[in-house]
Design an enzyme around this catalytic site. Structure first.
Site, mmCIF file in Angstrom:
data_model
loop_
_atom_site.group_PDB
_atom_site.id
_atom_site.type_symbol
_atom_site.label_atom_id
_atom_site.label_comp_id
_atom_site.label_asym_id
_atom_site.label_seq_id
_atom_site.Cartn_x
_atom_site.Cartn_y
_atom_site.Cartn_z
ATOM 1 N N CYS A 177 96.990 12.147 -93.765
ATOM 2 C CA CYS A 177 96.854 12.332 -95.205
ATOM 3 C C CYS A 177 98.239 12.528 -95.813
ATOM 4 O O CYS A 177 99.001 13.383 -95.364
ATOM 5 C CB CYS A 177 95.974 13.554 -95.453
ATOM 6 S SG CYS A 177 96.094 14.252 -97.085
ATOM 7 N N GLU A 178 98.550 11.731 -96.815
ATOM 8 C CA GLU A 178 99.875 11.845 -97.429
ATOM 9 C C GLU A 178 100.027 13.092 -98.291
ATOM 10 O O GLU A 178 101.132 13.452 -98.665
ATOM 11 C CB GLU A 178 100.202 10.596 -98.240
ATOM 12 C CG GLU A 178 99.406 10.405 -99.496
ATOM 13 C CD GLU A 178 99.778 9.124 -100.226
ATOM 14 O OE1 GLU A 178 99.730 9.140 -101.460
ATOM 15 O OE2 GLU A 178 100.105 8.109 -99.580
ATOM 16 N N HIS A 179 98.930 13.775 -98.574
ATOM 17 C CA HIS A 179 98.999 14.984 -99.389
ATOM 18 C C HIS A 179 99.232 16.249 -98.565
ATOM 19 O O HIS A 179 99.840 17.196 -99.058
ATOM 20 C CB HIS A 179 97.726 15.143 -100.223
ATOM 21 C CG HIS A 179 97.488 13.988 -101.118
ATOM 22 N ND1 HIS A 179 96.275 13.345 -101.213
ATOM 23 C CD2 HIS A 179 98.319 13.329 -101.964
ATOM 24 C CE1 HIS A 179 96.361 12.348 -102.079
ATOM 25 N NE2 HIS A 179 97.590 12.310 -102.545
ATOM 26 N N HIS A 180 98.713 16.281 -97.323
ATOM 27 C CA HIS A 180 98.815 17.485 -96.501
ATOM 28 C C HIS A 180 99.411 17.226 -95.116
ATOM 29 O O HIS A 180 99.598 18.159 -94.352
ATOM 30 C CB HIS A 180 97.424 18.123 -96.321
ATOM 31 C CG HIS A 180 96.774 18.471 -97.615
ATOM 32 N ND1 HIS A 180 95.870 17.627 -98.234
ATOM 33 C CD2 HIS A 180 96.915 19.542 -98.426
ATOM 34 C CE1 HIS A 180 95.469 18.182 -99.365
ATOM 35 N NE2 HIS A 180 96.091 19.346 -99.515
ATOM 36 N N GLN A 204 93.035 6.956 -97.693
ATOM 37 C CA GLN A 204 92.096 5.991 -97.125
ATOM 38 C C GLN A 204 91.810 4.830 -98.070
ATOM 39 O O GLN A 204 91.698 3.683 -97.624
ATOM 40 C CB GLN A 204 90.799 6.720 -96.754
ATOM 41 C CG GLN A 204 89.780 5.828 -96.071
ATOM 42 C CD GLN A 204 88.594 6.614 -95.574
ATOM 43 O OE1 GLN A 204 88.715 7.761 -95.168
ATOM 44 N NE2 GLN A 204 87.419 6.003 -95.615
ATOM 45 N N HIS A 254 88.616 13.647 -92.669
ATOM 46 C CA HIS A 254 89.923 14.089 -93.146
ATOM 47 C C HIS A 254 90.118 15.568 -92.827
ATOM 48 O O HIS A 254 89.425 16.426 -93.388
ATOM 49 C CB HIS A 254 90.037 13.858 -94.657
ATOM 50 C CG HIS A 254 90.052 12.415 -95.029
ATOM 51 N ND1 HIS A 254 91.145 11.819 -95.608
ATOM 52 C CD2 HIS A 254 89.120 11.445 -94.883
ATOM 53 C CE1 HIS A 254 90.877 10.530 -95.810
ATOM 54 N NE2 HIS A 254 89.647 10.291 -95.379
ATOM 55 N N CYS A 310 92.348 17.532 -93.742
ATOM 56 C CA CYS A 310 92.757 18.318 -94.914
ATOM 57 C C CYS A 310 91.547 18.893 -95.635
ATOM 58 O O CYS A 310 91.671 19.863 -96.376
ATOM 59 C CB CYS A 310 93.605 17.477 -95.864
ATOM 60 S SG CYS A 310 92.793 15.983 -96.447
#
Length: 191
Positions: free
Chosen positions: A82-85, A123, A151, A153
Site C-alpha cells: 500500500c502506497e499510503h502505509h 489496487q 490490505h 493497512c
C-alpha cells in the site's frame, strides 16, 4: 535535477532510525543485522521499479491454430505494498484477453502482474495498469483483469477488519462491451 540514488547504507540507516523510533535498540544482538536484511528484502519486494512490465508482452506467437476464444490465467498470487502505509497487500489477479491474431506465453501474464505489484501501489491503479499494458501491447479484441486482495493497512490496523478483501476490475474492448464475452470472462474467473 536528478536526485542521487539512495545507497544501501542510507537505507540501512533509515531502518536503524525506525527501530529506535519504535522504542528498541538497533545495537542489541537480535537486531544487529536487521537493517541490512530489511534493505535487501525491500529491494526484492520493490523490484517492479527496475522492470518495464510491458516488455514481457512483446514476444508473441502468431501460430495459434485458429484459436479465437478467451485466454484466461487465474489465481496469479501477488504481494504488493500500500502506497499510503507501506504495508502488504496480498491477493490474486485473474487476467484474460481475446486475441486478435497472436498470443503471449502465459508466464508473461504473471510477470506483468508481478512487475506492477512490486511497487508502492493502490489496487485500483494496479488493475488499470495491467489492463492498459495488455491492451496497448497485444492489441487484443478485449481485456479483462479482476484483482482480489487483502490490505494489511485495513486488516491489521486502522479499522482492523481481518479477512476483508477488495475486488477491482478493468474490462476493455469486447470484454466490456459484449455481454456474452463479459459473462464468459467473469464465469471463467469465478469457476
Amino acid at each position: 535535477m536528478t536526485k542521487p540514488p539512495v545507497s544501501q547504507s542510507d537505507a540501512e540507516a533509515a531502518v536503524r532510525t525506525l527501530i529506535e523510533w519504535a522504542g528498541d535498540d538497533p545495537d542489541r544482538e537480535g537486531l544487529l543485522d536487521t537493517p541490512a536484511r530489511v534493505a535487501r528484502s525491500y529491494r526484492e519486494l520493490f523490484a517492479g521499479y527496475e522492470v518495464d512490465p510491458r516488455a514481457y508482452l512483446e514476444r508473441t506467437f502468431e501460430e495459434v491454430g485458429g484459436y479465437d476464444q478467451l485466454v484466461v490465467l487465474k489465481d496469479i498470487r501477488f504481494v504488493s505494498f500500500c502506497e499510503h502505509h507501506m504495508l502488504p497487500v496480498v491477493g490474486v489477479a485473474h487476467v484474460g484477453y481475446l486475441p486478435t491474431d497472436r498470443v503471449v506465453g502465459i508466464s508473461k501474464l504473471a510477470r506483468v502482474v508481478r512487475g506492477f505489484a512490486r511497487r508502492l501501489q493502490i489496487q485500483e491503479k494496479m488493475t488499470a495498469e495491467i489492463a492498459t499494458a495488455i491492451e496497448e501491447v497485444l492489441r487484443p479484441q478485449g481485456v479483462g483483469v479482476v484483482i482480489e486482495a487483502e490490505h494489511s493497512c485495513m486488516t491489521l490496523r486502522g479499522v482492523d477488519v481481518p479477512g476483508a478483501s477488495l475486488t477491482t476490475s478493468a474490462l476493455r474492448g469486447v470484454v466490456k462491451d459484449d455481454a456474452r464475452t463479459r459473462e464468459e470472462f467473469l464465469r471463467l474467473v469465478r469457476g
